[in-house]
Design an enzyme around this catalytic site. Structure first.
Site, PDB file in Angstrom:
ATOM      1  N   GLU A 310       0.756  -1.290  -0.167  1.00 43.67           N
ATOM      2  CA  GLU A 310      -0.029  -0.044  -0.085  1.00 43.67           C
ATOM      3  C   GLU A 310       0.817   1.390  -0.004  1.00 43.67           C
ATOM      4  O   GLU A 310       0.518   2.230   0.711  1.00 43.67           O
ATOM      5  CB  GLU A 310      -0.955  -0.177   1.242  1.00 43.67           C
ATOM      6  N   ASP A 452      -6.998  -1.530  12.528  1.00 45.27           N
ATOM      7  CA  ASP A 452      -7.546  -0.343  11.653  1.00 45.27           C
ATOM      8  C   ASP A 452      -8.382   0.702  12.489  1.00 45.27           C
ATOM      9  O   ASP A 452      -8.645   1.740  12.349  1.00 45.27           O
ATOM     10  CB  ASP A 452      -8.509  -1.000  10.516  1.00 45.27           C
TER      11      ASP A 452
END
Length: 637
Positions: A310, A452
């Site tokens: 990412e 997250d």
């Protein structure tokens, strides 16, 4: 999320389609069954997790009794025996002696026979009769045999006579934990290590920050001290678990680059990107490899994980034309910006190889937009379907580990659907985007824990939700993906073996519910009455008897929805049972208790000006709180 293709179910046979008169007619004309053979009457294998793939029953049983000894004949088997003795004591079975010489009836004999090549690196043979014998071709194999013994003893002292040869299908059986932003307590990680080993898992990936001596500017919370890591690694080594460290790079580097703007990638608008390392700078490579060197002091593993995922999350290479220019200067006019990214990965690969370590990366950065190949031999952990498929990666010489998104547990978000995976007979050949016909080239699989939404669940809630996913991955990487006919049967198997010896229940507060006067021993605050109540996940809330508000930490910069700045205030806020930032852990210490926030993992500290603030315990000494029960119970109104 990419949906996994379902594996085909076995077709139903003709017998199930016969109903009514047709079935009755078949019963009338079919020959009478022969008397069942003695072999047909033999019991199945005793219940373990992973399940035993074969079992030859014998006559009688082995009984674990008071006079049991652990007999070991060489140095390797003695190490295994000593670990088993520790675990038997932790399981409440007293102090069992480790000895040498001839084994007697009732003893447990542990042996390592290097000539038993058929057992491989981790397999073992177990034979139960008048005595119980565990033989491994290696020390690790003998150790895993003792895990089977412990699971059998968790179900009673009597073990049916018989034998098994038990060898794993995959060499990597693991768990990945991102403690990279939200600190995870060491007791929680120690519990995980014990339960992993109990289920014969052998690899723990830890993405975290070790407090740096070389780069003190990076020491914002939540880091781990080197002594903490050495203790974890030593425990893991005792239980034959390799702990692989990860510092994600060149993306997700904000925990390290927050105070290093000189290394942050800068876009065409002149905006610094704290999460992205500028791969075109020699200083960036030097900085990252210096961290590799520092981690080598506490992580002896022969693998290094650099993440490499990412990098352009939420952006794209077009915002950074200097990366394309760098790639073209180095690899020619047809080079792509992705080549600069791969170049950085390969440079780290060469550096770690020079240190005797093998590089591991995530797969999503291998989009196929590069002309420069990733160095062969780099292990790829596959979690996301991209253009470069798993079969291609194996063909290019990359060991491939299945870290599929379907195996994720996202704190406060997506959770692996273990029932669905079990009923689909999922196994490590089933990747996001492709199911392989063969196990060749696949190293194994692991579940992954990500923070997250850091305040979405507490550690104790995560521990409860990950138990069956942990057991499922342990099963599919060691043996059959479907040892029981139903998912209920599999959960019963998990319940039967329970937790590992030495596993600590972290959900029991040390004080009963009630109203207490809290005094800090230093006298920085006046005594205050709080109603203390246990939460369903085993922490406590503290509700002021005077204001009716609850203690909470909420001030300061948020990271993953969590206030992680050391020194931010602990305040009284409107009580909310769903607010995890109002949950606290009470830990007995000399003279009283320590108060630690369940999410931030920072301790309450009374400042010189009479505030309560949260700090890492190595930055400010946590306040010791004395709790005195009130004579009259405080009631909510």
């Amino acid at each position: 999320m990419t949906v996994f293709p379902e594996l085909a179910r076995r077709p139903r046979g003709r017998w199930r389609r016969l109903t009514g008169a047709a079935a009755a007619l078949l019963l009338l004309v079919a020959p009478a069954p022969a008397a069942a053979s003695r072999q047909d009457e033999r019991p199945g294998p005793p219940r373990t997790l992973p399940a035993l793939t074969n079992w030859t029953p014998g006559e009688g049983s082995y009984t674990y009794g008071d006079g049991v000894r652990l007999v070991a004949r060489d140095a390797a088997s003695r190490r295994v025996a000593r670990t088993l003795a520790d675990d038997l004591r932790a399981a409440g079975r007293g102090k069992v002696p480790v000895t040498s010489g001839a084994a007697r009836p009732g003893d447990v004999l542990i042996d390592v026979e290097k000539q038993r090549k058929s057992l491989g690196a981790e397999g073992y043979e177990l034979r139960a009769g008048e005595r119980l014998e565990i033989t491994g071709g290696t020390e690790a194999g003998a150790f895993y045999g003792t895990r089977t013994l412990l699971q059998l003893l968790a179900q009673g002292d009597r073990i049916p006579a018989g034998s098994t040869v038990d060898v794993p299908r995959y060499k990597e059986r693991g768990v990945g934990v991102c403690a990279c932003y939200i600190h995870i307590s060491r007791p929680w990680l120690e519990n995980l290590i014990r339960d992993m080993a109990y289920r014969k898992q052998n690899q723990l990936l830890l993405e975290l920050k070790v407090k740096s001596d070389r780069h003190p500017e990076a020491n914002s919370w939540g880091y781990y001290s080197k002594s903490d890591i050495r203790r974890l690694v030593a425990l893991a080594a005792k239980y034959h678990i390799t702990v692989i460290p990860e510092i994600n790079s060149p993306g997700h580097m904000d925990p390290w680059l927050e105070h290093r703007p000189d290394l942050q990638l800068t876009d065409t608008d002149g905006k610094k990107q704290p999460s992205r390392l500028d791969v075109t700078k020699d200083e960036s490579f030097a900085y990252y490899t210096s961290l590799v060197d520092e981690y080598a002091d506490v992580f002896p593993a022969k693998s290094w994980h650099m993440g490499a995922d990412e990098y352009m999350l939420g952006s794209d290479f077009a915002k950074y034309p200097h990366i394309r220019d760098y790639a073209r200067r180095k690899y020619g006019e047809h080079a792509t910006p992705q080549d600069a990214f791969i170049d950085f990965v390969n440079r780290v690969q060469a550096y770690t190889a020079g240190k005797g370590k093998r590089l591991r990366i995530w797969n999503d950065g291998l989009t196929g937009d590069n002309t420069v190949p990733v160095a062969a031999g780099t292990t790829v952990e596959h979690w996301l379907a991209v253009r470069t498929k798993p079969g291609e990666l194996i063909a290019r010489g990359h060991p491939l580990m299945n870290a599929a998104y379907a195996l994720y547990l996202v704190r406060g978000g997506f959770h692996s659907d273990t029932r669905k995976l079990y009923e689909q007979r999922w196994d490590p050949r089933v990747f996001e985007g492709e199911t392989l016909a063969s196990r060749a080239g696949v190293t194994g699989a692991k579940i992954s824990l990500w923070p997250d939404n850091g305040r979405g669940e507490t550690e104790n809630e995560v521990a409860a939700s990950m138990r069956l996913p942990l057991s499922h991955v342990a099963q599919v990487t060691w043996g059959s993906p479907h040892p029981d006919g139903t998912y209920a049967g599999f959960t019963a198997r998990d319940a039967a073996v329970g937790h590992a010896p030495g596993w600590r229940d972290l959900t029991e507060p040390p004080v009963a519910d009630g109203t207490y006067t809290l005094r800090d021993v230093a006298g920085g605050l006046p005594p205050t009455a709080f109603e203390i109540r246990r939460t369903p996940d085993g922490y406590v809330t503290l509700r002021s008897a005077r204001t009716g508000a609850c203690l909470e930490t909420r001030e300061g910069k948020l990271t993953l929805n969590v206030p992680l700045e050391p020194g931010s205030s602990v305040t009284q806020e409107t009580c909310d049972a769903k607010n995890t930032l109002q949950r606290w852990q009470l830990t007995p210490v000399r003279g009283g208790h320590r108060l630690t926030n369940a999410i931030t993992r920072m301790a309450a500290h009374v400042t010189g000006d009479g505030r309560i603030a949260q700090y890492p315990p190595d930055q400010r000494t946590p306040t010791t709180w004395q709790l005195t029960p009130e004579a009259r119970e405080y009631r909510r109104t």
